[in-house]
Write a protein that holds these residues in place. Sequence first.
Motif, PDB file in Angstrom:
ATOM      1  N   UNK A 234       0.811  -1.217   0.000  1.00  0.00           N
ATOM      2  CA  UNK A 234       0.000   0.000   0.000  1.00  0.00           C
ATOM      3  C   UNK A 234       0.842   1.263   0.000  1.00  0.00           C
ATOM      4  N   UNK A 235       2.003   1.240   0.636  1.00  0.00           N
ATOM      5  CA  UNK A 235       2.901   2.404   0.588  1.00  0.00           C
ATOM      6  C   UNK A 235       3.330   2.691  -0.844  1.00  0.00           C
ATOM      7  N   UNK A 236       3.582   1.632  -1.616  1.00  0.00           N
ATOM      8  CA  UNK A 236       3.913   1.823  -3.035  1.00  0.00           C
ATOM      9  C   UNK A 236       2.758   2.490  -3.774  1.00  0.00           C
ATOM     10  N   UNK A 237       1.519   2.162  -3.429  1.00  0.00           N
ATOM     11  CA  UNK A 237       0.368   2.794  -4.080  1.00  0.00           C
ATOM     12  C   UNK A 237       0.192   4.243  -3.631  1.00  0.00           C
ATOM     13  N   UNK A 238       0.563   4.548  -2.386  1.00  0.00           N
ATOM     14  CA  UNK A 238       0.545   5.956  -1.956  1.00  0.00           C
ATOM     15  C   UNK A 238       1.532   6.768  -2.783  1.00  0.00           C
ATOM     16  N   UNK A 239       2.708   6.207  -3.020  1.00  0.00           N
ATOM     17  CA  UNK A 239       3.689   6.876  -3.876  1.00  0.00           C
ATOM     18  C   UNK A 239       3.174   6.986  -5.310  1.00  0.00           C
ATOM     19  N   UNK A 240       2.515   5.966  -5.785  1.00  0.00           N
ATOM     20  CA  UNK A 240       1.977   5.974  -7.148  1.00  0.00           C
ATOM     21  C   UNK A 240       0.956   7.079  -7.336  1.00  0.00           C
ATOM     22  N   UNK A 241       0.170   7.371  -6.309  1.00  0.00           N
ATOM     23  CA  UNK A 241      -0.905   8.354  -6.428  1.00  0.00           C
ATOM     24  C   UNK A 241      -0.369   9.779  -6.532  1.00  0.00           C
ATOM     25  N   UNK A 242       0.857  10.023  -6.112  1.00  0.00           N
ATOM     26  CA  UNK A 242       1.406  11.369  -6.150  1.00  0.00           C
ATOM     27  C   UNK A 242       1.650  11.808  -7.594  1.00  0.00           C
ATOM     28  N   UNK A 243       1.838  13.102  -7.772  1.00  0.00           N
ATOM     29  CA  UNK A 243       2.112  13.632  -9.104  1.00  0.00           C
ATOM     30  C   UNK A 243       3.466  13.112  -9.608  1.00  0.00           C
ATOM     31  N   UNK A 244       3.443  12.437 -10.734  1.00  0.00           N
ATOM     32  CA  UNK A 244       4.661  11.807 -11.240  1.00  0.00           C
ATOM     33  C   UNK A 244       5.096  10.608 -10.420  1.00  0.00           C
ATOM     34  N   UNK A 245       4.211  10.101  -9.594  1.00  0.00           N
ATOM     35  CA  UNK A 245       4.595   8.995  -8.712  1.00  0.00           C
ATOM     36  C   UNK A 245       4.904   7.711  -9.444  1.00  0.00           C
ATOM     37  N   UNK A 246       4.326   7.525 -10.642  1.00  0.00           N
ATOM     38  CA  UNK A 246       4.594   6.295 -11.376  1.00  0.00           C
ATOM     39  C   UNK A 246       6.071   6.179 -11.751  1.00  0.00           C
ATOM     40  N   UNK A 247       6.724   7.341 -11.992  1.00  0.00           N
ATOM     41  CA  UNK A 247       8.149   7.289 -12.340  1.00  0.00           C
ATOM     42  C   UNK A 247       9.001   6.952 -11.127  1.00  0.00           C
ATOM     43  N   UNK A 248       8.563   7.385  -9.958  1.00  0.00           N
ATOM     44  CA  UNK A 248       9.292   7.029  -8.733  1.00  0.00           C
ATOM     45  C   UNK A 248       9.094   5.552  -8.395  1.00  0.00           C
ATOM     46  N   UNK A 249       7.895   5.056  -8.600  1.00  0.00           N
ATOM     47  CA  UNK A 249       7.675   3.624  -8.373  1.00  0.00           C
ATOM     48  C   UNK A 249       8.530   2.797  -9.326  1.00  0.00           C
ATOM     49  N   UNK A 250       8.519   3.193 -10.590  1.00  0.00           N
ATOM     50  CA  UNK A 250       9.341   2.479 -11.566  1.00  0.00           C
ATOM     51  C   UNK A 250      10.821   2.576 -11.222  1.00  0.00           C
ATOM     52  N   UNK A 251      11.256   3.715 -10.723  1.00  0.00           N
ATOM     53  CA  UNK A 251      12.676   3.925 -10.423  1.00  0.00           C
ATOM     54  C   UNK A 251      13.125   3.080  -9.233  1.00  0.00           C
ATOM     55  N   UNK A 252      12.354   3.087  -8.145  1.00  0.00           N
ATOM     56  CA  UNK A 252      12.832   2.325  -6.988  1.00  0.00           C
ATOM     57  C   UNK A 252      12.772   0.816  -7.239  1.00  0.00           C
ATOM     58  N   UNK A 253      11.808   0.366  -8.023  1.00  0.00           N
ATOM     59  CA  UNK A 253      11.777  -1.055  -8.388  1.00  0.00           C
ATOM     60  C   UNK A 253      12.968  -1.392  -9.280  1.00  0.00           C
ATOM     61  N   UNK A 254      13.284  -0.496 -10.232  1.00  0.00           N
ATOM     62  CA  UNK A 254      14.419  -0.736 -11.122  1.00  0.00           C
ATOM     63  C   UNK A 254      15.733  -0.769 -10.344  1.00  0.00           C
ATOM     64  N   UNK A 255      15.881   0.099  -9.358  1.00  0.00           N
ATOM     65  CA  UNK A 255      17.118   0.099  -8.559  1.00  0.00           C
ATOM     66  C   UNK A 255      17.216  -1.181  -7.737  1.00  0.00           C
ATOM     67  N   UNK A 256      16.106  -1.611  -7.142  1.00  0.00           N
ATOM     68  CA  UNK A 256      16.123  -2.852  -6.373  1.00  0.00           C
ATOM     69  C   UNK A 256      16.461  -4.048  -7.252  1.00  0.00           C
TER      70      UNK A 256
END
Length: 381
Positions: A234-256
């Motif tokens: 759910x924290x990932x979805x909170x980040x997703x909901x933010x403006x431009x959050x999809x790029x941050x979700x994609x970025x932290x998953x890519x780094x992991x």
Amino acid sequence: MSDESRGAEEGTPVTRREERPKAGPDGGVPLGDAAFPAFDADRVPPRPPLPGQPGAAPVTADRLDTADHNAIREQWRQARDEFGTHVSHARDQLDQANERIKQRTGRDLILAIVIGLAFGAALLGSLLFIKALFVPFALAAALLGVYELSRALRAAGRRVDVVPQLIAATFLVLSAYFAEPWLSWVMLFVSVAFVIVWRLLAQMVAKDGRTYGDVLTDAVIGGFVQVYVPFLAGVALILLEQEGGQWWVLSFIAIAVAADTGAYAAGLAFGRHPMAPRISPKKTWEGFGGAVVASLVAGVLLAIFLLDLPWWGGVIFGAAILLSATLGDLGESMLKRDLGIKDMSSWLPGHGGLLDRLDSILPSTIPALCLYFLLSPWLVL
């Protein structure tokens, strides 16, 4: 008596066949008819002789005979057989290398790559086009993770109620995206209380003589399942909901993923010194070095080209995700060692269970969300 005289004598009409002129001595019908007064049969050119007959034109270089066709066909067959031999040899070498890697790491490399690419394509598609499509993706992953973890705990002797866990996880994940962020903490409290009360009531109904210590442990573990899987998803979805959050979700998953891949490659090639032999004997310091390089490089590149952050922001982002991913990986390894299992499940060939792939991603949601609010102001400076 001829047929013509007989027909004339009898008074019968003469047929067209009988009126046709007789064939000439060469078997052909003479064309000297009155309808073709200018036709001269001598002017018809003779038929050319067939190849090999007297008077035929010699065979030149551009006219291939049967032997040449057979030679070309034989060369093509030899080339095809040689190509098939090379392909078979390369496949044997790949199978042998994959078997050596499997014996060393316990993973099927080819299946792991194929399944990883499939999941990566689905994840990338959901984030690039319509970010709301990531919600069912995250919900399905959370529910499957809860189911895997609950089954593993039940196999180890713990009393974990699967159905209440799935119900609470569903509401917890969906509220993170469709409600206010602060309500996620309320839903976390409600979900943990729901599974704990359910376990206590189920124990009261069972009356099987289980000790208070075991009942309390079961209740605490049930609450831990809700915090570890659905809340972090759910924290990932909170980040997703933010403006431009999809790029941050994609970025932290890519780094992991980059950290995990770098650790795997470096450990496979140079791994000699175990990092935590009692927790995970196959993790080495050399592999951790590869994870450091891969995560920092991925963080800098993503910060510059995707997140519009300065390069040092990418260093901080990559280092934070590296730390959380490493701790999450070691934490899940310690949990599996305590449960006496190698993988959470065997649903993903080459990977084990879904939680074996999410162990470094789920804990990384917390630093990713924090860094979003800390580093996003640099976008407007």
